[in-house]
Design an enzyme around this catalytic site. Structure first.
Site, PDB file in Angstrom:
ATOM      1  N   TYR A 120       0.810  -1.848   0.169  1.00  0.00           N
ATOM      2  CA  TYR A 120      -0.009   0.353   0.091  1.00  0.00           C
ATOM      3  C   TYR A 120      -0.020   1.080  -0.029  1.00  0.00           C
ATOM      4  CZ  TYR A 120      -0.114  -0.562   5.308  1.00  0.00           C
ATOM      5  OH  TYR A 120       0.095   0.095   6.463  1.00  0.00           O
ATOM      6  N   GLU A 121      -0.070   1.952   0.033  1.00  0.00           N
ATOM      7  CA  GLU A 121       0.685   4.187  -0.287  1.00  0.00           C
ATOM      8  C   GLU A 121       1.790   3.814  -1.214  1.00  0.00           C
ATOM      9  OE1 GLU A 121      -1.053   5.452   2.147  1.00  0.00           O
ATOM     10  OE2 GLU A 121       0.288   6.715   1.653  1.00  0.00           O
ATOM     11  N   GLY A 122       1.531   2.621  -2.388  1.00  0.00           N
ATOM     12  CA  GLY A 122       1.835   2.792  -4.028  1.00  0.00           C
ATOM     13  C   GLY A 122       3.176   1.655  -3.379  1.00  0.00           C
ATOM     14  N   GLN A 139       6.991   2.520  -6.054  1.00  0.00           N
ATOM     15  CA  GLN A 139       8.812   3.234  -4.970  1.00  0.00           C
ATOM     16  C   GLN A 139       9.888   3.546  -5.751  1.00  0.00           C
ATOM     17  OE1 GLN A 139       7.699   5.282  -2.466  1.00  0.00           O
ATOM     18  NE2 GLN A 139       5.292   4.058  -2.896  1.00  0.00           N
TER      19      GLN A 139
END
Lengths: 596, 596
Positions: free
Chosen positions: B441-443, B448
């Site tokens: 999650y969160e990319g 990243q």
């Protein structure tokens, strides 16, 4: 969730085209009388059907329901009993079994393929036939004629299942300290008393009887591993006429809640003066266990491939289907809202890493199976001895390397799904949870590495290692002029040389430093596995190259390209591993308990 | 199962001794007015208590129970509501918040430590304050004064929680293709309609109101990422006087069944003409989101460390306690049945790998937090610009590298437990399941890596990378004569040079090949992270060395020895990564869909 498809095309490629198993079978008379290429192919075909249409559909629901324990009775998830019955009807439990007692006598090179499909389709279920086959092997190798006649036919048939009872709460890796005791009865049997844990399918409702092979200590047995004996302890005693008699004094105290393989029962087994019979000689129980360990450990490695194959199938389908962002080089499907994610180099990196490990791993397990077949069935002493050495050397690599790469592949497959990989409905997270156990049971992968580096490589003063190095070197020499292999021969030779050097280095270190083996072992096994997979990919290139041209299916050209990826992106890991190993044991032994 | 102990000694070492955060705070007037070393220490102490005695005890039961959904109402696991209330009473939700609206204005160098302990103790729970803090950051940075006054005080207090609503079923990584729409009302508000998925704590019973920040498209917005706007959509509308009014037209359609963080609710949120207010400018929603992304992404990296720390604590305790086999150099505790497993080199290798990553990772996250503080609070333009560059560069590394190593550490910790690691009661398997989401999650970590290599390194033509390289080079020069650092300076310099070379190589490749970035990105991030951790370990050696002599606790000498292990056993991975990267994109782009 993609449906599991039995990877028959790939299996046939490895079995027939890379390793030419039919020729191997023809060279082993005891195998040749049981199997021919047509029979083998029919078996593969049928095994694939069972895997994809009987076992795979039960996989997720088995995980959701789990096994249920109620007052000592364990109920398998819905559908498992019927699926088990399908295996019984097809005689699948006895596929590799001794024909003298009703087994089908199929070679491991074939049985391994059945195992991969079964484990890939449903690992929790697959453990039941796997444990039965293991118990049969130990019994066949070490049991008395009487015991074999009494138990093996029903176990091969599958109407009775098998379980291996080794671990105790305080004794896992260190079986030398088990406490379960066996006291002789007057009739030649023994009273077994103690508690065993982590007993896979130790109790369930799928078979009529469950045959436990239990490690226990005789009164006044020597301390440690040399004081352990092996006993056969049936759930129901068996009458003279073969019918089931009274319930034996053993029971399942509970089943574990665990991370994965929830469809299987992991049992606490209590033996309360249960009646058992000695298998093999007194105090030679561990040795008897190790007979079947080579098979079981390869089987666990195959579980890793099976799970990884399932993960690859799902991830590939998802990567072709899921539309998200555009290719770096510009839109590939401009009429759609986005391109399928397979256009992205990093998604390809993940898929190709999985593909490298799954297909390379399948080749490696078949390679090991080939040595198992030769070691078991060859009439040629020299050839058999060579094969035995290879089996001893390669088994820990197969178990640990294939399960390590299995987990890695399951995690990569999950990653390709993004957030969808984390939720249950796509099945990817179950593969990760299931596959994780393969690195732990049947001897943790750390123990496999100690076995490889300590017992096998150092224990033989490098002689067992030489068998493998010779095999690769022979291949390199034989194919020196193979045009298709040209880009691969030099890096493979370099990798083997690196492994040679590291082996020599650790051998020298081990002579003076008792910690040298343990400090090197896990990285060494990884280095060994990566090198061995390089060899496997070279062999696959050799088999695929002549057929690649004009092959419209992409099957053979895909092999060549994946080999290139493996050599360029994954084999280089060996460089760092060698460097890490050379740093020795000092850094890790330097810390006191407080300093951790 | 070992109880979670807040690692205060280690946190103080990194915060005070390695990075001298008090001096940093003193140099930033806006920070200095809110915090001094004594206050900071009292906050750490109290945070540690909450983590170990309030949050950790709820962790396993939260996983077992999970959140419950019933007709749109989500009930958190038992005890979560009371624990949340404890945070509210202590004002913990506003720890890093803007004092103008009731936040405590604490620097990230301190807040990061609180976050680590909270996430290490109970990640599922910790997500609620984490998401609220993220929503507050976006609102504080981009909302109108009116919105901020109306919402921030209650969000900092925690009586209202925050949620981020980005993902849709067909749009995860690619937010440009979202379909949720926002139509203007006459009163300046908007009607929001659409479905969002994977909304963490999007609905629950712990707070009085839930403030959703929702990405949506205005009518006639440009296509793609430049047509996305950000809206504040409260669960309950808020009256003029600040009291809660009627229920807004949004509801939780269901919650996901998932692999881990089961104590948290992952919601499907349906917006059915819900009333919302624009945050920031029209069509600038993604930019507004990215403001808080640097904080959130560091926060996710910290979750990785938190889970890894918990895993290390458990595994260390188990390794000291579990008796199994004898040390390779002979019995260490001959009076016991076996030696504790910490005597074995391979168990030490696993513990030291975990320790290297956890402690190095903690230093790295504090290092990044330091740049966040400077970028946010410094009055010096040049210093601020430098720090902004460092934050941009290092954030994706912190998110991905720390979570990759977090999962690795959780898996190693589980492995040390053998079979016991796989069953639920020891807690190790939960750590693996929980930690796994941090890579997704969160990319995703792949995203990243693309952010690092593509947007940051290549996007700045290497300039952002130079900031980091300069910082390490400065350290190397400044400490050229440091005796204790001598064994580390050369390998660190070599690692940075390797990273320099690879960076230059990919920059050159990227100029001509659109696939070069994606082919290199994940390995590049790994190479970067390993090098950065080398730098962190060198800085820890510098801080620890003067105090190591005569330190009976083993704390400082343990740091020096772990640094040595890291440099000898883990940093060499950079060699292979560099080689893999140099192979370029060809091998992975060569395959057609059929060839996979």
């Amino acid at each position: 969730m993609a449906e599991y498809q039995a990877p028959l095309r790939d299996i046939r490629f490895v079995m027939n085209e890379v390793f030419d198993a039919p020729s191997l079978w023809a060279s082993l008379p005891k195998v040749a009388e049981n199997v021919d290429p047509e029979t083998a192919d029919a078996i593969l075909e049928e095994a694939g059907k069972i895997a994809s249409s009987v076992l795979a559909p039960l996989n997720r629901e088995g995980d959701e329901q789990g096994c249920q324990w109620h007052e000592g009775v364990v109920t398998a998830p819905e559908g498992f009993k019927e699926a088990y019955q399908t295996l019984v009807e097809g005689g699948w439990n006895g596929l590799g079994g001794n024909p003298e007692f009703g087994g089908m006598g199929m070679p491991k090179t074939l049985v391994a393929q059945f195992e991969e499909m079964m484990q890939g389709a449903n690992m929790a279920f697959g453990l039941a036939p796997m444990l039965t086959a293991g118990a049969c092997l130990a019994l066949d190798a070490h049991g008395s004629q009487e015991l074999k006649e009494k138990y093996l036919p029903n176990m091969y048939a599958g109407t009775w299942s098998g379980a291996m009872d080794l671990t105790e709460p305080h004794a896992g890796t260190d079986l030398g300290i088990i406490r379960t005791k066996a006291e002789p009865n007057d009739d030649g049997s023994y009273r077994i008393t103690g508690t065993k844990i982590f007993i896979t399918w130790g109790e369930h409702d799928m078979a009529e009887n469950i045959i436990h092979l239990v490690l226990a200590k005789l009164p006044d047995a020597p301390k440690g591993p040399k004081g352990i004996s092996l006993f056969l302890v049936p759930k129901f005693l068996v009458n003279e006429d073969g019918s089931l008699g009274e319930r034996n004094r053993l029971s399942c105290g509970s089943i574990e809640k665990k991370m994965g393989i929830k469809g299987s029962a992991t049992c606490v087994m209590n033996f309360d003066g249960a009646k058992g019979w000695l298998v093999g000689e007194e105090n030679k129980g561990l040795a008897a266990m190790f007979t079947m360990m080579n098979y079981e450990r390869l089987g666990v490695g195959i579980q890793g491939i099976g799970a990884a194959e399932a993960s690859l199938q799902n991830a590939r389908a998802y990567a072709l289907d899921r539309l998200q962002s555009r290719a770096p080089s510009g839109a590939q499907q401009p009429d759609k809202v986005a391109d399928p994610i397979i256009v992205h180099p990093d998604v390809r990196r993940m898929l190709l890493t999985m593909k490298s490990y799954v297909e390379g791993g399948r080749a490696f397990s078949t390679y090991v199976a080939q040595w198992l077949d030769i070691s078991k069935y060859s009439d040629d002493d020299e050839r058999r001895t060579y094969a035995e050495g290879m089996v001893a050397l390669l088994t820990p690599v197969a178990k640990a390397f294939l399960t390590d790469r299995g987990l890695e592949s399951c995690i990569l497959g999950q990653q390709i799904f993004g957030g969808h990989g984390f939720i249950r409905e796509w099945g990817q997270e179950q593969l990760v949870r299931d596959c994780r156990i393969t690195q732990i049971y049947e001897g943790t992968n750390g123990i496999q590495a100690l076995d490889l580096m300590g017992r096998k490589v150092v224990g033989s003063q490098g002689k067992l290692y030489e068998l493998f190095a010779q095999d690769v070197t022979r291949f390199l020499e034989d194919n020196r002029d193979n045009e298709a292999l040209r880009p691969f021969l030099e890096p493979l030779a370099a990798a083997v040389e690196r492994l040679d050097d590291v082996t020599e280095h650790v051998l020298a270190q081990a002579a003076e430093n008792p910690n040298a083996v343990g400090a090197a072992s896990v990285d060494y096994l990884d280095l060994f596995g990566l090198t061995a997979l390089g060899y496997m990919w070279a062999r696959m290139v050799k088999a695929a190259a002549p057929k690649a041209e004009g092959d419209r299916s992409g099957f053979y050209s895909g092999k060549l390209k994946t080999a290139r990826f493996y050599f360029e992106r994954l084999l280089p890991k060996t460089v760092s591993l060698a460097e890490s190993i050379r740093s020795g044991s000092e850094a890790m032994m330097a810390l006191s308990a407080e300093e951790f």
